[in-house]
Design a protein around this motif. Structure first.
Motif, PDB file in Angstrom:
ATOM      1  N   TRP A  22       0.840  -1.202   0.000  1.00  0.00           N
ATOM      2  CA  TRP A  22       0.000   0.000   0.000  1.00  0.00           C
ATOM      3  C   TRP A  22       0.877   1.254   0.000  1.00  0.00           C
ATOM      4  CZ3 TRP A  22      -4.797   1.124  -1.073  1.00  0.00           C
ATOM      5  CH2 TRP A  22      -5.309   2.351  -0.691  1.00  0.00           C
ATOM      6  N   HIS A  39      -7.776   8.722  -3.959  1.00  0.00           N
ATOM      7  CA  HIS A  39      -9.152   8.872  -3.495  1.00  0.00           C
ATOM      8  C   HIS A  39     -10.002   7.651  -3.833  1.00  0.00           C
ATOM      9  CE1 HIS A  39      -8.455  13.022  -2.434  1.00  0.00           C
ATOM     10  NE2 HIS A  39      -7.958  13.250  -3.637  1.00  0.00           N
ATOM     11  N   LEU A  47     -10.323   4.760  -2.257  1.00  0.00           N
ATOM     12  CA  LEU A  47     -10.659   3.858  -1.153  1.00  0.00           C
ATOM     13  C   LEU A  47     -12.152   3.896  -0.896  1.00  0.00           C
ATOM     14  CD1 LEU A  47      -9.468   1.988   0.991  1.00  0.00           C
ATOM     15  CD2 LEU A  47      -9.328   3.941   2.504  1.00  0.00           C
ATOM     16  N   ARG A  48     -12.774   2.741  -0.990  1.00  0.00           N
ATOM     17  CA  ARG A  48     -14.210   2.645  -0.710  1.00  0.00           C
ATOM     18  C   ARG A  48     -14.398   2.344   0.770  1.00  0.00           C
ATOM     19  NH1 ARG A  48     -15.243  -1.940  -4.908  1.00  0.00           N
ATOM     20  NH2 ARG A  48     -14.412  -2.859  -3.062  1.00  0.00           N
ATOM     21  N   ASN A  49     -15.470   2.830   1.337  1.00  0.00           N
ATOM     22  CA  ASN A  49     -15.700   2.596   2.759  1.00  0.00           C
ATOM     23  C   ASN A  49     -17.068   1.985   3.030  1.00  0.00           C
ATOM     24  OD1 ASN A  49     -17.315   4.762   2.234  1.00  0.00           O
ATOM     25  ND2 ASN A  49     -16.472   6.089   3.810  1.00  0.00           N
ATOM     26  N   GLU A  50     -17.671   1.343   2.023  1.00  0.00           N
ATOM     27  CA  GLU A  50     -18.963   0.718   2.252  1.00  0.00           C
ATOM     28  C   GLU A  50     -18.798  -0.467   3.203  1.00  0.00           C
ATOM     29  OE1 GLU A  50     -17.909   0.730  -1.170  1.00  0.00           O
ATOM     30  OE2 GLU A  50     -18.810   2.668  -1.590  1.00  0.00           O
ATOM     31  N   ILE A  78     -17.493  -0.635   6.127  1.00  0.00           N
ATOM     32  CA  ILE A  78     -16.325  -0.688   6.988  1.00  0.00           C
ATOM     33  C   ILE A  78     -16.710  -0.532   8.461  1.00  0.00           C
ATOM     34  CG2 ILE A  78     -15.718   1.761   6.921  1.00  0.00           C
ATOM     35  CD1 ILE A  78     -12.780   0.794   6.646  1.00  0.00           C
ATOM     36  N   LEU A  79     -17.764   0.217   8.742  1.00  0.00           N
ATOM     37  CA  LEU A  79     -18.187   0.394  10.126  1.00  0.00           C
ATOM     38  C   LEU A  79     -18.628  -0.938  10.724  1.00  0.00           C
ATOM     39  CD1 LEU A  79     -18.700   2.307  12.482  1.00  0.00           C
ATOM     40  CD2 LEU A  79     -20.987   2.689  11.577  1.00  0.00           C
ATOM     41  N   ASP A  80     -19.339  -1.742   9.957  1.00  0.00           N
ATOM     42  CA  ASP A  80     -19.757  -3.059  10.445  1.00  0.00           C
ATOM     43  C   ASP A  80     -18.545  -3.922  10.782  1.00  0.00           C
ATOM     44  OD1 ASP A  80     -22.353  -2.245   9.981  1.00  0.00           O
ATOM     45  OD2 ASP A  80     -22.454  -3.216   8.004  1.00  0.00           O
ATOM     46  N   SER A  81     -17.550  -3.906   9.921  1.00  0.00           N
ATOM     47  CA  SER A  81     -16.344  -4.700  10.151  1.00  0.00           C
ATOM     48  C   SER A  81     -15.595  -4.228  11.394  1.00  0.00           C
ATOM     49  CB  SER A  81     -15.422  -4.639   8.939  1.00  0.00           C
ATOM     50  OG  SER A  81     -16.061  -5.178   7.812  1.00  0.00           O
ATOM     51  N   VAL A  82     -15.514  -2.930  11.582  1.00  0.00           N
ATOM     52  CA  VAL A  82     -14.819  -2.384  12.750  1.00  0.00           C
ATOM     53  C   VAL A  82     -15.559  -2.760  14.035  1.00  0.00           C
ATOM     54  CG1 VAL A  82     -14.169  -0.246  13.915  1.00  0.00           C
ATOM     55  CG2 VAL A  82     -13.718  -0.523  11.485  1.00  0.00           C
TER      56      VAL A  82
END
Length: 91
Positions: A57, A71, A73-76, A78-82
Motif C-alpha cells: 500500500w 481517493h 478507497l471505498r468505505n462501504e 467498513i463500520l460493520d467490520s470495525v
C-alpha cells in the motif's frame, strides 16, 4: 473434486507460510518455552499483516499514483467490520 485453481493455490500458500511458524513454536514449547511459542505465533502474524498489507500500500500510494492524492478507497460496510473486530477483541 472440482476445486478452483485459485483456492488450491491460496491454501498451499497458507500452509507454506504457516508451517515454519508451527515448527518453531512446537520446538520452543517442547523445550519449555511456552511464552516464546505464543510470542512467535502472534509476532509473526502481526509482522505479516503489517508488512504484507502495509508495504504494498505504501509503495502504491508513493509511486503508483504519480504523486497525486489517492481517493479510490471505498468505505462501504467498513463500520460493520470495525464493530465486529472491536467486539471480538473485547470478548
Amino acid at each position: 473434486m472440482d476445486i478452483p485453481d485459485a483456492v488450491i493455490g491460496v491454501t498451499v500458500s497458507a500452509v507454506g507460510t504457516s508451517l515454519p511458524n508451527y515448527v518453531a513454536s512446537k520446538c520452543a514449547a517442547q523445550q519449555g518455552f511456552g511464552n516464546m511459542a505464543v510470542s512467535n505465533a502472534f509476532g509473526s502474524n502481526t509482522f505479516n499483516i503489517l508488512v504484507g498489507l502495509g508495504l504494498p500500500w505504501l509503495l502504491y500510494t508513493a509511486f503508483g499514483t504519480h504523486g497525486k492524492p489517492y481517493h479510490g478507497l471505498r468505505n462501504e460496510g467498513i463500520l460493520d467490520s470495525v464493530i465486529v473486530m472491536i467486539t471480538v477483541l473485547v470478548i
